[in-house]
Design an enzyme around this catalytic site. Sequence first.
Site, mmCIF file in Angstrom:
data_model
loop_
_atom_site.group_PDB
_atom_site.id
_atom_site.type_symbol
_atom_site.label_atom_id
_atom_site.label_comp_id
_atom_site.label_asym_id
_atom_site.label_seq_id
_atom_site.Cartn_x
_atom_site.Cartn_y
_atom_site.Cartn_z
ATOM 1 N N LYS A 151 -4.235 20.528 8.024
ATOM 2 C CA LYS A 151 -3.613 19.578 7.097
ATOM 3 C C LYS A 151 -2.189 20.021 6.861
ATOM 4 C CE LYS A 151 -5.222 16.030 4.634
ATOM 5 N NZ LYS A 151 -6.362 15.176 4.947
HETATM 6 P P1 NAD Z 1 -2.322 6.109 -0.061
HETATM 7 O O1 NAD Z 1 -1.068 6.852 -0.250
HETATM 8 O O2 NAD Z 1 -2.369 4.944 0.881
HETATM 9 O O3 NAD Z 1 -2.847 5.567 -1.489
HETATM 10 C C1 NAD Z 1 -3.042 6.404 -2.589
HETATM 11 C C2 NAD Z 1 -3.400 5.530 -3.795
HETATM 12 O O4 NAD Z 1 -3.738 6.379 -4.895
HETATM 13 C C3 NAD Z 1 -2.257 4.635 -4.277
HETATM 14 O O5 NAD Z 1 -2.780 3.388 -4.692
HETATM 15 C C4 NAD Z 1 -1.706 5.393 -5.480
HETATM 16 O O6 NAD Z 1 -1.031 4.571 -6.412
HETATM 17 C C5 NAD Z 1 -3.012 5.947 -6.039
HETATM 18 N N1 NAD Z 1 -2.848 7.076 -6.969
HETATM 19 C C6 NAD Z 1 -2.055 8.175 -6.839
HETATM 20 N N2 NAD Z 1 -2.197 8.963 -7.914
HETATM 21 C C7 NAD Z 1 -3.101 8.349 -8.734
HETATM 22 C C8 NAD Z 1 -3.665 8.653 -9.996
HETATM 23 N N3 NAD Z 1 -3.320 9.751 -10.658
HETATM 24 N N4 NAD Z 1 -4.588 7.810 -10.521
HETATM 25 C C9 NAD Z 1 -4.948 6.669 -9.867
HETATM 26 N N5 NAD Z 1 -4.439 6.326 -8.670
HETATM 27 C C10 NAD Z 1 -3.527 7.147 -8.123
HETATM 28 O O7 NAD Z 1 -3.421 7.193 0.335
HETATM 29 P P2 NAD Z 1 -4.779 6.964 1.151
HETATM 30 O O8 NAD Z 1 -4.496 7.158 2.585
HETATM 31 O O9 NAD Z 1 -5.445 5.731 0.666
HETATM 32 O O10 NAD Z 1 -5.609 8.260 0.689
HETATM 33 C C11 NAD Z 1 -6.343 8.283 -0.534
HETATM 34 C C12 NAD Z 1 -7.310 9.460 -0.518
HETATM 35 O O11 NAD Z 1 -8.190 9.326 0.610
HETATM 36 C C13 NAD Z 1 -6.661 10.837 -0.374
HETATM 37 O O12 NAD Z 1 -7.408 11.768 -1.106
HETATM 38 C C14 NAD Z 1 -6.795 11.123 1.108
HETATM 39 O O13 NAD Z 1 -6.791 12.520 1.391
HETATM 40 C C15 NAD Z 1 -8.154 10.519 1.395
HETATM 41 N N6 NAD Z 1 -8.368 10.196 2.801
HETATM 42 C C16 NAD Z 1 -7.507 9.378 3.482
HETATM 43 C C17 NAD Z 1 -7.753 9.082 4.819
HETATM 44 C C18 NAD Z 1 -6.881 8.111 5.606
HETATM 45 O O14 NAD Z 1 -7.255 7.778 6.733
HETATM 46 N N7 NAD Z 1 -5.784 7.612 5.062
HETATM 47 C C19 NAD Z 1 -8.844 9.664 5.473
HETATM 48 C C20 NAD Z 1 -9.718 10.488 4.744
HETATM 49 C C21 NAD Z 1 -9.454 10.747 3.415
#
Ligand code: NAD
Length: 417
Positions: free
Chosen positions: A106
């Site tokens: 990561k």
């Molecule tokens: P992203 O940046 O597209 O979206 C993040 C979202 O979280 C946004 O809507 C943001 O406003 C919101 N957010 C941030 N801080 C917040 C808070 N304190 N309270 C409420 N909402 C909040 O990110 P993503 O790709 O959707 O990833 C989200 C989670 O999923 C992360 O933990 C990431 O590690 C995990 N994840 C993502 C993927 C992927 O393929 N993108 C894969 C596995 C896991």
Amino acid sequence: MNKSRSPHTSVSHFLHTSFEHLDLDNYLCRLIESPHQEMSCELPFRHDDDSIEVFRAYRVQHDHSRGPFKGGIRYHPDVDLEHFRALAKIMTLKTALADIPFGGAKGGINCDPKKLSAAEQERLTKDFTRRMSRVLGPAYDIPAPDMGTGENEMAWIYSAFSEGRDDSPQIVTGKPVNLHGSPGRIEATGRGVGIITEWAAKEFGMNLPRSTVVIQGFGNVGSHVAEYLDDAGCTIIAIGIKDGAIYREDGISISKLLELKRERKRNFDFDDLSSFGDQISLEDLMKVEADIFIPAAISGAIHSDNVQDLSAKMVVEAANIPITSTAATELEDRNVHVVPDILANAGGVIVSYFEWVQNHSHYQWSQERVRKELEERLSKAWKAVCSLVHKDKISFRLAAYTLAVERVKNATLSRGF
Ligand code: NAD
């Protein structure tokens, strides 16, 4: 950060519980727990207005006993080395549980991408790639999107990495479909969470179409979970993003909200969300009474000071490490069903693997094939975890960690010391 809320403390606790369950030799525990290699550097950056800012960039490569390092690139102001260490460990376990031939890594930059122009985002991503290029490679370490990054950044990583060497689309996954990306990659994590939520509801005797759902986070993952569960008939009654949350007792209109989000792209913000329900605080989002709570944003969102507010019967971890180990213990004591991150959100890395395979064979799959093979892989992992849960009478988290650790251990032993 309060130590008990640190994602690293939580992952170490979960890992050690699985080591004990497997009665692992201490040397093997240390081998499995210790990161293979960690890079961190300063990245001096010139903004559009000529001002200079020094960002900090990271890449933690945790384990590659089962295959090349694999893991996302996160852009977020709060990241640090320890946070990436925890996230890299989770990747090793996730790829092992999904049984795809990768290890875990990561990395990213401690920046707020919303404060950067599109041109700045491109320059910063290319600077980061050039600086890290000696530790990345299509058969060594393959990045992917995570919080704050998406297909644009992946295209820039591919482009910067290929400068002065053979064209290498397989250096990174999550690229746009018109640039060696895979159909179905963008939706994969959220879709996978939706599929697992359906199976979990069945396992726990819940009627999914009649369930109410709260989602924390409406980015790539949260929005696709919302789409899947809305199609499955759930009523999504509250959604929170970084700047606030909304509540609507009779259900938020997900199709209209998604239409607006697609139109607004990266500019989607709380002003857009707020017209879809009554405004509530992020603290109150946790208190909304619902059957299912889906954390799809930050690590450590559910901790010892707010876990008592949570009334859901089931939590599906779409985010990585969204529940601290202390809160996880309390939820277990209260018999709240928790589907752990390494199982629930594995859809993203599974389709990343499909993209990598497509890049190597120079042949693009159809979305139908991607969806079908995603479901098959998830189903194998889900069934293996369920069967260990019932056999050993343990939690879903301990079963998932135990299976993953055992696979990493077996690969480590097969390679020899
Ligand atoms: P992203 O940046 O597209 O979206 C993040 C979202 O979280 C946004 O809507 C943001 O406003 C919101 N957010 C941030 N801080 C917040 C808070 N304190 N309270 C409420 N909402 C909040 O990110 P993503 O790709 O959707 O990833 C989200 C989670 O999923 C992360 O933990 C990431 O590690 C995990 N994840 C993502 C993927 C992927 O393929 N993108 C894969 C596995 C896991």
